[in-house]
Scaffold this motif. Structure first.
Motif, mmCIF file in Angstrom:
data_model
loop_
_atom_site.group_PDB
_atom_site.id
_atom_site.type_symbol
_atom_site.label_atom_id
_atom_site.label_comp_id
_atom_site.label_asym_id
_atom_site.label_seq_id
_atom_site.Cartn_x
_atom_site.Cartn_y
_atom_site.Cartn_z
ATOM 1 N N HIS A 478 0.808 -1.225 -0.195
ATOM 2 C CA HIS A 478 -0.005 -0.057 -0.011
ATOM 3 C C HIS A 478 0.909 1.323 0.128
ATOM 4 N N THR A 479 2.144 1.208 0.814
ATOM 5 C CA THR A 479 3.185 2.175 0.490
ATOM 6 C C THR A 479 4.513 1.360 0.306
ATOM 7 N N LYS A 480 5.264 2.598 0.000
ATOM 8 C CA LYS A 480 6.625 2.116 -0.179
ATOM 9 C C LYS A 480 7.031 0.366 -0.879
ATOM 10 N N PRO A 481 6.629 0.397 -2.142
ATOM 11 C CA PRO A 481 6.552 -0.868 -2.844
ATOM 12 C C PRO A 481 8.191 -1.353 -3.238
ATOM 13 N N LEU A 482 8.486 -2.424 -3.765
ATOM 14 C CA LEU A 482 9.716 -2.714 -3.935
ATOM 15 C C LEU A 482 10.124 -2.180 -5.227
ATOM 16 N N THR A 483 10.245 -0.985 -5.309
ATOM 17 C CA THR A 483 10.649 -0.481 -6.568
ATOM 18 C C THR A 483 12.251 -1.016 -7.015
ATOM 19 N N THR A 484 12.703 -0.861 -8.231
ATOM 20 C CA THR A 484 13.907 -1.054 -8.379
ATOM 21 C C THR A 484 15.037 -0.286 -7.630
ATOM 22 N N GLU A 485 14.792 0.932 -7.424
ATOM 23 C CA GLU A 485 15.632 1.774 -6.524
ATOM 24 C C GLU A 485 15.893 1.254 -5.245
ATOM 25 N N ARG A 486 14.608 0.770 -4.644
ATOM 26 C CA ARG A 486 14.459 0.129 -3.178
ATOM 27 C C ARG A 486 15.186 -1.098 -3.116
ATOM 28 N N LEU A 487 15.081 -1.977 -4.298
ATOM 29 C CA LEU A 487 15.806 -3.194 -4.263
ATOM 30 C C LEU A 487 17.186 -2.929 -4.441
ATOM 31 N N HIS A 488 17.594 -2.140 -5.345
ATOM 32 C CA HIS A 488 18.896 -1.687 -5.424
ATOM 33 C C HIS A 488 19.730 -1.219 -4.276
ATOM 34 N N GLU A 489 19.119 -0.559 -3.275
ATOM 35 C CA GLU A 489 19.477 -0.008 -2.159
ATOM 36 C C GLU A 489 19.771 -0.910 -1.113
ATOM 37 N N GLN A 490 18.791 -1.861 -0.905
ATOM 38 C CA GLN A 490 18.779 -2.807 -0.002
ATOM 39 C C GLN A 490 19.715 -3.908 -0.235
ATOM 40 N N LEU A 491 19.723 -4.446 -1.588
ATOM 41 C CA LEU A 491 20.270 -5.745 -1.889
ATOM 42 C C LEU A 491 21.643 -5.307 -2.251
ATOM 43 N N GLY A 492 22.046 -3.970 -2.364
ATOM 44 C CA GLY A 492 23.457 -3.555 -2.940
ATOM 45 C C GLY A 492 24.419 -3.179 -1.460
ATOM 46 N N ARG A 493 24.055 -3.462 -0.267
ATOM 47 C CA ARG A 493 24.710 -3.396 0.722
ATOM 48 C C ARG A 493 25.490 -4.574 1.057
ATOM 49 N N LEU A 494 26.675 -4.320 0.123
ATOM 50 C CA LEU A 494 27.338 -5.579 -0.004
ATOM 51 C C LEU A 494 28.932 -5.093 0.567
ATOM 52 N N GLY A 495 28.988 -4.178 1.516
ATOM 53 C CA GLY A 495 30.493 -3.767 2.156
ATOM 54 C C GLY A 495 30.822 -4.889 2.900
ATOM 55 N N ASN A 496 32.279 -5.264 2.926
ATOM 56 C CA ASN A 496 33.031 -6.331 3.579
ATOM 57 C C ASN A 496 32.951 -7.595 2.862
ATOM 58 N N THR A 497 32.150 -7.510 1.679
ATOM 59 C CA THR A 497 32.293 -8.819 0.907
ATOM 60 C C THR A 497 33.149 -8.421 -0.473
ATOM 61 N N PRO A 498 33.360 -9.582 -1.207
ATOM 62 C CA PRO A 498 34.045 -9.370 -2.348
ATOM 63 C C PRO A 498 32.955 -8.753 -3.576
ATOM 64 N N PHE A 499 31.973 -8.511 -3.297
ATOM 65 C CA PHE A 499 31.128 -8.011 -4.517
ATOM 66 C C PHE A 499 30.697 -6.560 -4.222
ATOM 67 N N CYS A 500 30.327 -6.050 -5.408
ATOM 68 C CA CYS A 500 29.340 -4.790 -5.411
ATOM 69 C C CYS A 500 28.221 -5.117 -6.440
ATOM 70 N N LEU A 501 27.347 -4.305 -6.372
ATOM 71 C CA LEU A 501 26.028 -4.609 -7.122
ATOM 72 C C LEU A 501 26.214 -4.066 -8.588
ATOM 73 N N GLY A 502 26.269 -4.805 -9.614
ATOM 74 C CA GLY A 502 26.122 -4.339 -10.911
ATOM 75 C C GLY A 502 24.983 -4.190 -11.430
ATOM 76 N N LYS A 503 24.236 -4.777 -12.543
ATOM 77 C CA LYS A 503 23.213 -4.279 -12.970
ATOM 78 C C LYS A 503 21.914 -5.343 -12.450
ATOM 79 N N LEU A 504 20.718 -4.399 -11.859
ATOM 80 C CA LEU A 504 19.781 -5.208 -11.256
ATOM 81 C C LEU A 504 18.503 -5.063 -12.073
ATOM 82 N N THR A 505 17.805 -6.312 -12.596
ATOM 83 C CA THR A 505 16.758 -6.282 -13.458
ATOM 84 C C THR A 505 15.540 -6.553 -12.513
ATOM 85 N N ASN A 506 14.521 -6.111 -12.591
ATOM 86 C CA ASN A 506 13.422 -5.859 -11.673
ATOM 87 C C ASN A 506 12.311 -6.671 -12.412
ATOM 88 N N HIS A 507 11.771 -7.803 -12.114
ATOM 89 C CA HIS A 507 10.733 -8.547 -13.023
ATOM 90 C C HIS A 507 9.552 -8.656 -12.074
#
Length: 858
Positions: A478-507
């Motif tokens: 009803h509020t704050k749906p999982l937009t591409t931006e929100r997914l990118h922000e939440q799943l892109g928190r990859l500090g202290n790992t060998p990874f960073c978030l590249g391309k995210l495709t929202n289906h």
């Protein structure tokens, strides 16, 4: 070869691939420095059989941990086994290779032809990279490497961009689709890698065994026609500037080169971090510009910073090497042969224990500097700067009390910055600690709909794929749906790992929501699964039943024939002396192959004369045969030289490289020393596949190793050079052009090589002969001849029948005398010791026992 800067790109923008950035690692810290600064792969040696034995190196026991670390970080690891292997070492190398393959190493870099065969025998799929030590300069060389089962070829450093493009074009036409790797930065050997025998000749320390003594970095005097040439402060005549391919990166990418290699397994972790970072950033920038089809010039600030960092990393001066073609005036400045750093300026005043300099680059307190008075071979004055006061274009430098001897500093001295502690600290921080600092992208695809789990599929650049599903179903938002931006922000928190978030495709289908805590759990689970997949070692096929013994050739009975003497000459007068001495097999290696026709006619006339004199004994008459030698290196477009050699219609050819194996395939051929035959596996390959009548044993072998070779193969396959002036440096750099002309290459040098007899005088007073060949490549021959006469009887007892002696600049009388002595030796009329004493008495010859007698414990 001509410089050609107008290069036609070989690949279209749509097919451009970013080359792999390959960094050196002589230690764990170097490996971490490379990984944390953006290397795609590292290459490293183990404690045996690698061309940098002075590096710290790794051990077999380090391999599982090292490879797990590299693969976790998305980096490949290549082991160097890039030396010649001696016969007795083959069983040990077999076990060594089994360990390397089982540890999941990504490839092995190999020089020795026999070791390529052994690897492919042990494993059908383990990748082999043909080392630059294999001296591959042409499409024929690439085809040769492919015939051995290699998956990649490291080209000789002497290949220009034009030649790289030509090789690429030719191998595509022939469907020889091996990827190519080139050195992009670091020290340049003046001699062709795999063809330098200087350390071997001067001290029994073979460059082909990782023991280079760096004689090219020493001072030499130039002697032309018996007189020392005054070259001013230019003494380091064989010391090239360091390679820096930064400015030609776009051309290298367009050429389709697969891998760009940084030299430096003997360098510090700070060097590795510095150079890797510079090239990572530059390569990413080039790829962005090329794929966007908007190439831009490097910003002046970028260019200045990159230049500064590379010079501070390690610099004897930096230059594009041979990439833009040959420029003999620029390649070797000859003023020093050691690390300098950044040029700060010139001393203009010395007063009150302060030094004023004209300022060409930044300097600050704490920096280390050295004063260059033009005598780099002597101890130089230097120290740390205590304080700096800048006045316009000048800077006044103050030093710590008693840090500097001001009596050894002069107005006019050049000043170099050799140390920047602030930069070094920054570089060390780049690979300090355990948390990853350089992260590689992973791409995410997100799927889901209401009342179903959210599915995340993650892919890394190495082809690993994981799927994680939420344990909680998606609900309508009803509020704050999982937009591409929100997914990118939440799943892109990859500090202290060998990874960073590249391309995210929202289906996601509709406006949906999932608790943040569940998204965090999914992210952690993705990372864990990807890390687990990456850590798993590569599983190469390894044949437990394959055996070294199955590859070794069978021995055969000794030849009943008498020993024969083969004589190599380098001019027509020497040839005439050889004919008059009754030599049956003559080799000619002339600077100009056009004279081969005359040489062949001379020998045929001698044969005709002998035939007339044979009378009734004509059936038993022996006639001399003449074999002629093409130059040691063949590059694209140089087959005309080989045709000129063949036009002489000699009895046979002394082949030196892969092009010649291919070109003279229908002719009688003998393989020369430059093929680096050091063990039975290599010998068998050349003998069986190419039908070579004989092979010249490698000059790296001492007497015990040579005996081992003759025990392991039919001895009639071989000839051994027992008297010669060792060809020490063989190089693209033309000393004649650089120091006896103002020209840059053969097109404008005036050919001083045809007008002067030239020698190089080293620090101990030895004078070494300099010769140029038809391709304008230079060879420095050891001024003192070396003999293996004392071992000849042992070799005869083992079944060896072909013994070669070589001449360079000897007079016909010296040739005749030397031939007479060795003929007596082979007939058993004198001993090797007697011959040694006899020749040593001829002061004008000068003879040493040479490296054949050096201990096997190298």
């Amino acid at each position: 070869m001509k410089s050609d800067r107008s290069l036609t790109p070989q690949l279209t923008v749509s097919t451009l691939q970013c080359p792999e950035l390959l960094a050196p690692a002589g230690s764990w810290d170097c490996a971490k420095a490379a990984v944390e600064n953006g290397a795609d792969a590292i290459y490293f040696g183990l404690d045996r059989f690698n061309a940098r034995m002075r590096a710290q190196n790794f051990t077999e026991a380090d391999l599982p941990e090292l490879m797990a670390f590299l693969h976790l970080r998305g980096v490949k690891g290549y082991v160097t086994v890039n030396t010649l292997i001696f016969p007795q070492e083959l069983p040990e190398v077999e076990q060594y290779l089994r360990s390397i393959i089982a540890a999941g190493v990504d490839a092995v870099i190999v020089q020795d032809v026999g070791i390529c065969r052994l690897i492919r025998h042990l494993s059908p799929d383990f990748p082999i990279h043909a080392s630059t030590q294999m001296t591959i300069t042409s499409a024929a060389g690439v085809e040769f490497a492919q015939s051995l089962g290699c998956q990649l070829v490291v080209l000789a450093r002497e290949c220009s961009l034009k030649e790289i493009n030509k090789i690429h074009q030719q191998i595509r036409q022939k469907e020889t689709s091996l990827p190519l790797e080139v050195f992009v930065h670091g020290a340049l050997c003046v001699a062709y890698s795999g063809q330098c025998l200087t350390s071997e000749a001067l001290g029994g320390r073979s460059a082909n065994r990782g023991e280079c003594a760096q004689a090219c970095r020493m001072p030499y005097e130039l002697i032309a026609d018996g007189e020392v040439v005054n070259l001013g402060d230019r003494k380091y005549l064989l010391s090239p500037q360091d390679l820096a391919g930064l400015e030609v990166l776009p051309d290298l990418v367009k050429s389709g080169v697969t891998s760009l290699k940084i030299e430096g397994r003997l360098k510090t972790p700070e060097y590795v971090a510095n150079v890797t970072r510079v090239y990572r950033q530059a390569l990413d920038r080039v790829m962005e510009e090329l794929t966007a089809n908007t190439p831009k010039a490097r910003k002046p600030s970028h260019a200045a910073e990159e230049q500064y960092n590379l010079e501070m990393a390690f610099s004897r001066g930096i230059y594009t090497g041979w990439f833009n073609g040959i420029n003999n005036q620029e390649l070797v400045h000859a003023r020093f042969g050691k690390k300098r750093g950044v040029y700060l300026g010139e001393v203009t005043r010395i007063r009150n224990e302060q030094v004023t300099i004209t300022l060409e680059a930044p300097v600050k307190a704490g920096d280390g500097i050295v004063f260059d008075a033009g005598h780099p071979e002597a101890k130089e004055e230097g120290g740390r700067v205590y304080a700096v006061v800048q006045k316009g274009k000048e800077a006044v430098l103050t030093f710590g009390r008693s840090d500097l001897n001001f009596r050894r500093v002069h107005i006019g001295d050049r000043v170099w910055k050799t140390s920047d502690p602030e930069l070094d600290k920054q570089l060390r921080q780049s690979f300090a600690g355990d948390n990853p600092q350089f992260q590689r992208p992973i791409d995410l695809e997100i799927y889901g709909e209401v009342d179903q789990p959210l599915t995340a599929i993650a892919r890394d650049g190495q082809g690993h794929v994981v799927q994680v599903d939420s344990t909680i179903p998606l609900v309508e938002a009803h509020t704050k749906p999982l937009t591409t931006e929100r997914l990118h922000e939440q799943l892109g928190r990859l500090g202290n790992t060998p990874f960073c978030l590249g391309k995210l495709t929202n289906h996601l289908n509709g406006a949906l929501i999932l608790p943040v805590s569940e998204l965090n759990r999914m992210r952690r689970e993705m990372v864990t699964q990807l890390e687990e997949l990456r850590r798993q070692p590569k599983r190469w096929e390894l044949n437990d039943h394959a055996s070294l013994q199955n590859l070794l050739p069978k021995s055969s009975p000794k030849s009943p024939t008498s020993p024969s003497l083969i004589v190599l000459v380098r001019n027509l007068k020497q040839l005439q002396a050889g004919l008059q001495a009754g030599i049956q097999t003559l080799y000619c290696e002339f600077e100009d192959p056009r004279f081969y026709r005359e040489a062949v006619q001379m020998v045929r006339q001698e044969a005709g004369g002998r035939e007339q004199g044979a009378g009734e004994n004509i059936k038993n008459a022996q006639y001399p045969t003449i074999w002629v030698a093409p130059p040691r290196i063949t590059k694209p477009g140089e087959n005309w030289i080989l045709q000129q050699v063949r036009d002489s219609q000699a009895d046979g050819y002394l082949v030196r490289n892969y092009d010649q194996l291919q070109f003279f395939t229908q002719d009688r051929c003998v393989g020369d020393f430059s093929l680096n035959v050091a063990n039975a596996l290599t010998a068998d390959y050349f003998h069986q596949r190419y039908g070579l009548e004989r092979l010249t044993a490698s000059y790296d072998l001492n007497i015990s190793q040579l005996e081992d070779l003759l025990h392991s193969c039919p001895p009639q396959w071989f000839e051994v050079t027992i008297h010669q002036h060792m060809p020490m440096f063989h190089m693209e750099h033309c000393v004649f052009c650089a120091f006896l002309s103002q020209g840059t290459d053969y097109t404008n040098c005036g050919r001083p090589c045809e007008q002067h007899e030239v020698k190089l005088k080293d620090r101990v007073g030895s004078e070494h002969v300099l010769k140029a060949d038809v391709g304008c490549r230079n060879t420095v021959f050891n001024g003192t001849a070396q003999t293996g006469a004392e071992y000849v009887q042992r070799l005869i007892d083992l079944g060896l029948r072909h013994f070669r002696i070589e001449f360079v600049n000897e007079t016909p009388a010296q040739v005749s005398k030397t031939i007479h002595c060795y003929s007596q030796l082979l007939r058993g009329e004198i001993t090797g010791s007697q011959l040694w004493r006899e020749l040593k008495l001829q002061n004008q010859l000068g003879v040493t026992r040479g490296p054949m007698g050096v201990s096997a414990l190298r």
